[in-house]
Scaffold this motif. Structure first.
Motif, PDB file in Angstrom:
ATOM      1  N   LYS A  24       0.679  -1.401  -0.021  1.00 25.22           N
ATOM      2  CA  LYS A  24       0.104   0.103  -0.004  1.00 25.22           C
ATOM      3  C   LYS A  24       0.720   1.268   0.038  1.00 25.22           C
ATOM      4  O   LYS A  24       0.237   2.224  -0.461  1.00 25.22           O
ATOM      5  N   GLN A  25       2.051   1.392   0.564  1.00 25.26           N
ATOM      6  CA  GLN A  25       2.979   2.405   0.663  1.00 25.26           C
ATOM      7  C   GLN A  25       4.098   2.470  -0.365  1.00 25.26           C
ATOM      8  O   GLN A  25       4.349   1.281  -0.563  1.00 25.26           O
ATOM      9  N   HIS A  26       4.296   3.330  -1.027  1.00 22.79           N
ATOM     10  CA  HIS A  26       5.726   3.405  -1.585  1.00 22.79           C
ATOM     11  C   HIS A  26       6.817   4.015  -1.033  1.00 22.79           C
ATOM     12  O   HIS A  26       7.372   4.946  -1.522  1.00 22.79           O
ATOM     13  N   PHE A  27       7.253   3.593   0.125  1.00 25.45           N
ATOM     14  CA  PHE A  27       8.223   4.164   0.896  1.00 25.45           C
ATOM     15  C   PHE A  27       9.556   3.667   0.647  1.00 25.45           C
ATOM     16  O   PHE A  27      10.612   4.410   0.720  1.00 25.45           O
ATOM     17  N   PHE A  28       9.820   2.060   0.448  1.00 23.78           N
ATOM     18  CA  PHE A  28      10.751   1.495   0.228  1.00 23.78           C
ATOM     19  C   PHE A  28      10.903   1.087  -1.181  1.00 23.78           C
ATOM     20  O   PHE A  28       9.887   0.778  -1.911  1.00 23.78           O
ATOM     21  N   ASP A  29      12.040   0.804  -1.684  1.00 25.69           N
ATOM     22  CA  ASP A  29      11.956   0.022  -2.859  1.00 25.69           C
ATOM     23  C   ASP A  29      11.335  -1.025  -3.050  1.00 25.69           C
ATOM     24  O   ASP A  29      11.426  -2.008  -2.146  1.00 25.69           O
ATOM     25  N   LYS A  30      11.133  -1.440  -4.132  1.00 25.73           N
ATOM     26  CA  LYS A  30      10.585  -2.574  -4.295  1.00 25.73           C
ATOM     27  C   LYS A  30      11.206  -3.897  -3.872  1.00 25.73           C
ATOM     28  O   LYS A  30      10.772  -4.951  -3.276  1.00 25.73           O
ATOM     29  N   GLU A  31      12.579  -4.009  -4.249  1.00 28.41           N
ATOM     30  CA  GLU A  31      13.219  -5.093  -3.709  1.00 28.41           C
ATOM     31  C   GLU A  31      13.723  -5.181  -2.171  1.00 28.41           C
ATOM     32  O   GLU A  31      14.669  -6.085  -2.018  1.00 28.41           O
ATOM     33  N   ALA A  32      13.428  -4.063  -1.591  1.00 27.95           N
ATOM     34  CA  ALA A  32      14.107  -4.081  -0.018  1.00 27.95           C
ATOM     35  C   ALA A  32      13.559  -5.059   0.757  1.00 27.95           C
ATOM     36  O   ALA A  32      12.452  -5.625   0.611  1.00 27.95           O
ATOM     37  N   LYS A  33      14.682  -5.714   1.373  1.00 27.51           N
ATOM     38  CA  LYS A  33      14.328  -6.765   2.433  1.00 27.51           C
ATOM     39  C   LYS A  33      13.697  -6.196   3.701  1.00 27.51           C
ATOM     40  O   LYS A  33      14.949  -5.561   4.413  1.00 27.51           O
ATOM     41  N   LEU A  34      12.548  -6.259   4.076  1.00 26.81           N
ATOM     42  CA  LEU A  34      12.138  -5.363   5.105  1.00 26.81           C
ATOM     43  C   LEU A  34      12.007  -6.424   6.227  1.00 26.81           C
ATOM     44  O   LEU A  34      11.498  -7.518   6.167  1.00 26.81           O
ATOM     45  N   HIS A  35      12.133  -5.824   7.338  1.00 28.91           N
ATOM     46  CA  HIS A  35      11.890  -6.325   8.684  1.00 28.91           C
ATOM     47  C   HIS A  35      10.805  -5.213   9.655  1.00 28.91           C
ATOM     48  O   HIS A  35      10.900  -4.188   9.586  1.00 28.91           O
ATOM     49  N   ALA A  36      10.301  -5.976  10.649  1.00 28.91           N
ATOM     50  CA  ALA A  36       9.339  -4.961  11.443  1.00 28.91           C
ATOM     51  C   ALA A  36       9.556  -5.622  12.863  1.00 28.91           C
ATOM     52  O   ALA A  36       9.774  -6.818  13.182  1.00 28.91           O
ATOM     53  N   ARG A  37       9.264  -4.756  13.641  1.00 30.31           N
ATOM     54  CA  ARG A  37       9.075  -4.872  15.271  1.00 30.31           C
ATOM     55  C   ARG A  37       8.218  -3.985  15.922  1.00 30.31           C
ATOM     56  O   ARG A  37       8.053  -2.793  15.403  1.00 30.31           O
ATOM     57  N   GLU A  38       7.673  -4.501  16.914  1.00 28.62           N
ATOM     58  CA  GLU A  38       6.528  -3.532  17.607  1.00 28.62           C
ATOM     59  C   GLU A  38       7.272  -2.829  18.656  1.00 28.62           C
ATOM     60  O   GLU A  38       8.092  -3.703  19.289  1.00 28.62           O
ATOM     61  N   ILE A  39       7.243  -1.454  18.717  1.00 23.54           N
ATOM     62  CA  ILE A  39       8.084  -0.798  19.744  1.00 23.54           C
ATOM     63  C   ILE A  39       7.334   0.137  20.644  1.00 23.54           C
ATOM     64  O   ILE A  39       7.942   0.809  21.602  1.00 23.54           O
ATOM     65  N   GLY A  40       5.889  -0.045  20.636  1.00 24.62           N
ATOM     66  CA  GLY A  40       5.017   0.639  21.445  1.00 24.62           C
ATOM     67  C   GLY A  40       5.118   0.148  22.909  1.00 24.62           C
ATOM     68  O   GLY A  40       5.141  -0.896  23.197  1.00 24.62           O
ATOM     69  N   ASP A  41       4.969   1.224  23.815  1.00 28.55           N
ATOM     70  CA  ASP A  41       4.964   0.816  25.345  1.00 28.55           C
ATOM     71  C   ASP A  41       4.134   1.789  25.941  1.00 28.55           C
ATOM     72  O   ASP A  41       3.827   1.693  27.143  1.00 28.55           O
ATOM     73  N   GLY A  42       3.076   2.354  25.192  1.00 26.07           N
ATOM     74  CA  GLY A  42       2.147   3.245  25.680  1.00 26.07           C
ATOM     75  C   GLY A  42       0.886   2.409  26.377  1.00 26.07           C
ATOM     76  O   GLY A  42       0.762   1.241  25.787  1.00 26.07           O
ATOM     77  N   ASN A  43      -0.247   2.978  26.790  1.00 27.25           N
ATOM     78  CA  ASN A  43      -1.295   2.731  27.244  1.00 27.25           C
ATOM     79  C   ASN A  43      -2.368   2.589  26.123  1.00 27.25           C
ATOM     80  O   ASN A  43      -3.450   1.852  26.105  1.00 27.25           O
ATOM     81  N   ILE A  44      -2.243   3.295  24.947  1.00 25.51           N
ATOM     82  CA  ILE A  44      -3.133   3.331  24.021  1.00 25.51           C
ATOM     83  C   ILE A  44      -3.015   2.807  22.528  1.00 25.51           C
ATOM     84  O   ILE A  44      -3.840   2.429  22.146  1.00 25.51           O
ATOM     85  N   ASN A  45      -1.824   3.047  21.955  1.00 30.21           N
ATOM     86  CA  ASN A  45      -1.818   2.494  20.652  1.00 30.21           C
ATOM     87  C   ASN A  45      -0.915   1.375  20.444  1.00 30.21           C
ATOM     88  O   ASN A  45      -0.298   1.061  21.187  1.00 30.21           O
ATOM     89  N   TYR A  46      -0.703   1.068  19.009  1.00 36.86           N
ATOM     90  CA  TYR A  46       0.644   0.122  18.602  1.00 36.86           C
ATOM     91  C   TYR A  46       1.557   0.916  17.520  1.00 36.86           C
ATOM     92  O   TYR A  46       1.077   1.689  16.693  1.00 36.86           O
ATOM     93  N   VAL A  47       2.635   0.520  17.890  1.00 37.97           N
ATOM     94  CA  VAL A  47       3.814   1.325  17.245  1.00 37.97           C
ATOM     95  C   VAL A  47       4.794   0.243  16.474  1.00 37.97           C
ATOM     96  O   VAL A  47       5.230  -0.649  17.328  1.00 37.97           O
ATOM     97  N   PHE A  48       4.923   0.479  15.370  1.00 40.65           N
ATOM     98  CA  PHE A  48       5.935  -0.679  14.633  1.00 40.65           C
ATOM     99  C   PHE A  48       7.027   0.265  14.165  1.00 40.65           C
ATOM    100  O   PHE A  48       6.990   1.143  13.598  1.00 40.65           O
ATOM    101  N   GLN A  49       8.346  -0.258  14.165  1.00 46.85           N
ATOM    102  CA  GLN A  49       9.528  -0.004  13.347  1.00 46.85           C
ATOM    103  C   GLN A  49       9.816  -0.904  12.131  1.00 46.85           C
ATOM    104  O   GLN A  49       9.782  -2.083  12.513  1.00 46.85           O
ATOM    105  N   ILE A  50       9.885  -0.407  11.046  1.00 48.86           N
ATOM    106  CA  ILE A  50      10.148  -1.395   9.818  1.00 48.86           C
ATOM    107  C   ILE A  50      11.303  -0.834   8.960  1.00 48.86           C
ATOM    108  O   ILE A  50      11.694   0.470   9.236  1.00 48.86           O
ATOM    109  N   TRP A  51      12.315  -1.707   9.048  1.00 46.65           N
ATOM    110  CA  TRP A  51      13.560  -1.251   8.401  1.00 46.65           C
ATOM    111  C   TRP A  51      13.947  -2.218   7.139  1.00 46.65           C
ATOM    112  O   TRP A  51      13.570  -3.319   7.174  1.00 46.65           O
TER     113      TRP A  51
END
Ligand code: SR1
Ligand code: MG
Length: 404
Positions: A24-51
């Motif tokens: 859905k997003q065009h942030f990374f190159d098509k061939e990028a090898k992506l990883h994700a982890r959840e980094i949120g520690d608050g009471n309310i929402n969900y936060v992911f880091q993708i690299w």
């Protein structure tokens, strides 16, 4: 992601967030090898880091759900749109003291934004006793640049009224109206969380002081009715990320048109938790004197900074007499809101970690009593203080009273 319905909100996890970013997003190159982890520690929402493994390019996605992450209580999803808009506005105003927003998905209520992991959560840094010599200057710049320009002293008045409407945030305001301005003094939902042995002190000092209740009533009324400017609305030290180069301010989901003293007071109030902890638990002398100086400089810096900014007003009624009165009331309200923030974190259920991560119950109670007294002092004497030094002297006097 493929089989998910594109028109309905669903909660991302660390696998679906990757497919979402790829498809859905065009942030990374098509061939990028992506990883994700959840980094949120608050009471309310969900936060992911993708690299991207190869280039190291990264992105943060913050997603809101219709249920609170901690209690699973329902909460208005529009907060996420407000957050995205305010991040954009405050980034522009503050000249990059806020992460850049790359995209906003209003179906998933997901904000794609700059990864600020080069900066650290200030609450955690303070717990470790880290000193940031330029923090008071940095935060003063942020507050000056984001608050006054959004008032109708500077914005076109019709435009300002549109903004007031656009940033109505009733459910998030309701949380603060209860947790900050009601329950610490009138525990009608039975949610206050008191340290064992603090019950009588809290009853006498907070539940039974009618003069205090009236003062908090006035601050509550200001919070609810003074549509002065677009405020962050939850500017505690966990919303501030910091390193030796500067600060990044995040999480403005509580933003609305409210009194600017609420933001200033939240910063001041939260610094007192680290100060109290260090006076009674860690005793790092250099850190304590830096914190005291920082609080005093923040008060003084805001006062002179606002005077300077107001001096550019050309409208004849906003003359120097008006300007002085205006700044005096902002600073007085700021101290009052610092007081309500201090008290609510001590007796309410939204605690701050630096107060509790230790095992000294005796010091804990002393710290809590001093903070409650300091909060009361700030609320009741908010109009009397002219310099930051007086705020620190009041804290030192209260500390001395509890040492004998
Ligand atoms: C249910 S939300 C509890 C607290 O967390 C937020 O950061 C606000 O400070 C709120 O009062
Ligand atoms: Mg938050």
């Amino acid at each position: 992601m493929g089989e998910k319905n594109d028109t309905e909100h669903f909660l991302l996890d660390k696998d679906s967030v990757l497919s979402y970013v790829r498809e859905k997003q065009h942030f990374f190159d098509k061939e990028a090898k992506l990883h994700a982890r959840e980094i949120g520690d608050g009471n309310i929402n969900y936060v992911f880091q993708i690299w991207d493994e190869k280039t190291g390019k990264s992105l943060v996605i913050k997603q809101a759900d219709s249920l609170l992450r901690s209690s699973k209580r329902p909460l208005d999803l529009n907060r996420s749109k407000i957050e995205a808009e305010v991040l954009k506005i405050q980034r522009k105003l503050s000249k990059n003291q806020v992460p850049e927003v790359f995209f906003y998905d209003d179906i998933l209520c997901a904000i794609g934004m700059e990864d600020i992991s080069a900066y650290r959560n200030m609450r955690k840094e303070l717990k470790e006793g880290k000193i940031f010599p330029s923090f008071s200057k940095e935060i003063t710049v942020f507050l000056r640049k984001t608050l006054l320009p959004m008032t109708d002293l500077f914005l076109d008045r019709a435009e300002k009224k549109k903004m007031v409407k656009e940033f109505m945030n009733p459910e998030l305001c309701d949380i603060s109206e209860d947790l900050v301005f009601t329950e610490p003094y009138y525990d009608y939902k039975k949610r206050n969380v008191l340290t064992e042995g603090m019950e009588d002190f809290v009853k006498k000092k907070l539940y039974e002081d009618e003069e205090l209740k009236a003062e908090v009533g006035s601050l509550r009324n200001l919070f609810m009715n003074k549509a002065e400017t677009l405020i962050h609305g939850d500017l505690h030290t966990g919303s501030i990320f910091i390193n030796e180069n500067g600060i990044k301010i995040i999480d403005p989901e509580f933003a609305f048109y409210g009194p600017m003293g609420y933001d200033i007071g939240n910063v001041i109030g939260n610094l007192f938790f680290s100060l109290a902890r260090d006076v009674f638990i860690d005793s790092r002398k250099e850190f304590v004197s830096w914190l005291k100086e920082t609080i005093a400089n923040l008060f003084d810096g805001m006062k002179t900074g606002l005077m300077e900014d107001l001096s550019f007003l050309a409208f004849p009624l906003y003359n120097s007499i008006f300007q002085e009165k205006y700044v005096d009331s902002v600073m007085s309200e700021s101290l009052g809101f610092a007081g309500t923030e201090i008290i609510r974190r001590v007796v309410g259920d939204a605690k701050v970690s630096e107060m509790y991560e230790h095992s000294d119950l005796f010091a804990q109670k002393k710290m809590e009593k001093i903070l409650i007294e300091m909060g009361i002092f700030l609320i009741k004497n908010r109009g009397e203080m002219r310099e930051g030094r007086e705020v620190i002297e009041a804290f030192e006097t209260i500390c001395l009273q509890f040492c004998f």
